[in-house]
Design a protein around this motif. Structure first.
Motif, PDB file in Angstrom:
ATOM      1  N   VAL A  67       0.832  -1.205   0.000  1.00 31.66           N
ATOM      2  CA  VAL A  67       0.000   0.000   0.000  1.00 31.66           C
ATOM      3  C   VAL A  67       0.866   1.254   0.000  1.00 31.66           C
ATOM      4  O   VAL A  67       1.660   1.475   0.925  1.00 31.66           O
ATOM      5  N   MET A  71      -2.483   6.333  -0.561  1.00 32.11           N
ATOM      6  CA  MET A  71      -3.773   5.671  -0.371  1.00 32.11           C
ATOM      7  C   MET A  71      -4.453   6.164   0.911  1.00 32.11           C
ATOM      8  O   MET A  71      -3.808   6.367   1.928  1.00 32.11           O
ATOM      9  N   VAL A  78      -8.931   0.102  -1.408  1.00 34.99           N
ATOM     10  CA  VAL A  78      -8.530   0.021   0.001  1.00 34.99           C
ATOM     11  C   VAL A  78      -9.651  -0.583   0.840  1.00 34.99           C
ATOM     12  O   VAL A  78      -9.416  -1.467   1.675  1.00 34.99           O
ATOM     13  N   TYR A  88      -1.750  -7.128   3.857  1.00 37.85           N
ATOM     14  CA  TYR A  88      -1.205  -5.896   3.287  1.00 37.85           C
ATOM     15  C   TYR A  88      -0.043  -5.401   4.137  1.00 37.85           C
ATOM     16  O   TYR A  88       0.111  -5.772   5.311  1.00 37.85           O
ATOM     17  N   ALA A 165       2.386   4.933   5.347  1.00 33.67           N
ATOM     18  CA  ALA A 165       1.089   4.474   4.838  1.00 33.67           C
ATOM     19  C   ALA A 165      -0.014   5.049   5.720  1.00 33.67           C
ATOM     20  O   ALA A 165       0.262   5.612   6.786  1.00 33.67           O
TER      21      ALA A 165
END
Length: 457
Positions: A67, A71, A78, A88, A165
């Motif tokens: 990811v 995002m 997602v 993930y 992330a």
């Protein structure tokens, strides 16, 4: 294993995709902004790219989703990933777990110059026969791709302070555990992530805490914001660099050419080598000194490092000459922060002398869009003769005050066609046009070159 990367055309994630491919995985990816040079590099590598972030891109289910930090919750892919319970991981964590384990990591951090310096360092180690692995957040001109696993124990990585992330708000570089760390500079940036400079300094100190006592930190003598980080606690020897003679600096430079294209490298005040290259600007010289010091830490002599840098060809989108039409040079540059705009134009001005310099600037970064740097923009572009500021859709503030504060000729444009028409009608032989953006700028670069060619026909 099938890996699917969300946000694959980002400079970091695209490079990570190449490493995952070389590890033997099947790699696919999605992105909302598919544009060169990264999209071209990925397609040439045989990696399937998908436009947008539709849940169908995760059907059938990949073994692991990597990811990207662009995002957010609410994005269809997602939400599907979370609802389906797909495995993930963040990109930096994947890099740390699957590539960097057991390596001597050389990390390049700082607000400016990370991509170029990482490329320099990889080149120097490569020419010294060390066969380093590397991950570069851009497309280097000296290597066929922006990342490789390498065959030795060394790995050069662009160590970005941006977050990892949506589920890991630590800076990317905290994952890397470098043994050799370059801290090039430190200014406020990424206003969408950090509230102030102190918040960024805190992350930099998290990085410093991970560097072993047998490692090395390389930092300029003049960077007070880095000094403040080191004063929070430092357990690693620090090597200082300087753009002029300074008894506290182990390495310094003596300019032979005012534009930085030729300089001597001094160790403790004694000249031990020189670099003559195509780069310009004091920022480039500073990057070179940091590179030489880092390479020395892994056994590359200063003389060999200088010789290697003399062959350095640069990085795509860093004052990259795209073409010359009727004597008009068109450059592409990634600068998107006032300091980067200033130093890039300073190098260009010193090289061009009295020739007419155009700057076309898109304030595209998240920090720019939020207006955090707006008070310094007019001054940052002062060395250009003519400045065209592009007001893109979604910019939350008016560029007109920047124009009013300018000491040179400046205008705001909301149309790429308007920009092209002005350059085509007013630019002449000997002029240089520098297009600055951290995005694709609507294909302005090639459109302008095509228009200039059409006029010349």
């Amino acid at each position: 294993m099938h890996l699917h990367i969300l946000g694959i055309c980002g400079t970091f994630m695209g490079s990570l995709a190449l490493l995952a491919r070389d590890l033997g995985h099947k790699v696919t990816g999605s992105d909302s902004n598919v544009y060169p040079p990264m999209s071209t590099q990925l397609e040439n590598a045989g990696i399937e790219l998908m436009q947008g972030y539709d849940r169908s891109h995760l059907q059938p289910h990949p073994d692991l989703v990597i990811v990207g930090n662009a995002m957010k919750r609410g994005i269809d892919a997602v939400e599907y990933m979370l609802n389906e319970g797909l495995p993930y991981i963040s990109g930096p964590q994947f890099l740390a777990d699957h590539v960097l384990q057991g390596k001597h990591v050389l990390g390049v951090a700082g607000t400016h110059g990370k991509t170029t310096t990482t490329t320099m360092l990889a080149l120097v180690l490569d020419q010294a026969g060390l066969n380093p692995g590397f991950l570069i957040g851009g497309v280097p001109l000296g290597f066929s791709e922006s990342a490789r696993l390498g065959g030795g124990k060394y790995f050069c990585v662009e160590a970005d302070e941006y977050d990892s992330a949506f589920f890991d708000k630590r800076s990317k570089f905290v994952h890397y555990h470098p043994k050799t760390a370059i801290l090039n500079n430190l200014e406020f940036d990424h206003a969408d992530i950090f509230d102030d400079l102190a918040a960024i300094q805190k992350q930099f100190h998290h990085l410093v805490r991970t560097i072993p006592s047998e490692g090395r930190i390389i930092a300029p003598i003049t960077e007070t914001h880095i000094d403040e980080v080191l004063e929070m606690g430092c357990w690693t020897p620090v090597i200082r660099t300087s753009l002029e003679a300074n008894e506290k600096a182990a390495l310094s430079a003596e300019l032979v050419s005012i534009d930085g294209s030729h300089f001597k490298v001094l160790e403790n005040g004694h000249a031990i080598g020189e670099v003559k290259w195509s780069m310009t600007g004091q920022h480039s010289v500073a990057n070179a000194l940091a590179t030489i010091a880092a390479a020395q830490h892994v056994g590359v002599s200063l003389e060999k490092a200088c010789d290697a840098l003399s062959n350095f060809g640069g990085v795509k989108r860093r004052m990259e000459l795209l073409g010359t039409v009727n004597g008009i040079e068109v450059y592409d540059d990634f600068a998107h922060h006032p300091t980067a705009i200033d130093t890039t134009l300073d190098g260009a001005r010193k090289r061009l002398g009295e020739r007419r310099l155009w700057a076309i600037i898109e304030p595209r970064s998240n920090t720019m869009r939020m207006g955090s740097h707006k008070d310094g923009l007019a001054h940052s572009a002062r060395l250009a003769d003519d400045v065209i500021w592009y007001q893109p859709e979604g910019l939350d503030w008016d560029l007109q005050p920047v124009i009013e504060a300018a000491s040179n000729r400046a205008q705001v444009s909301r149309s790429l066609d308007e920009i092209i028409n002005r350059i085509v009608n007013e630019a002449g032989e000997g002029d240089a046009v520098v297009i600055m953006s951290n995005g694709g700028f609507g294909g302005l670069h090639q459109k302008l070159i095509n228009a200039l060619k059409a006029k010349a026909a």
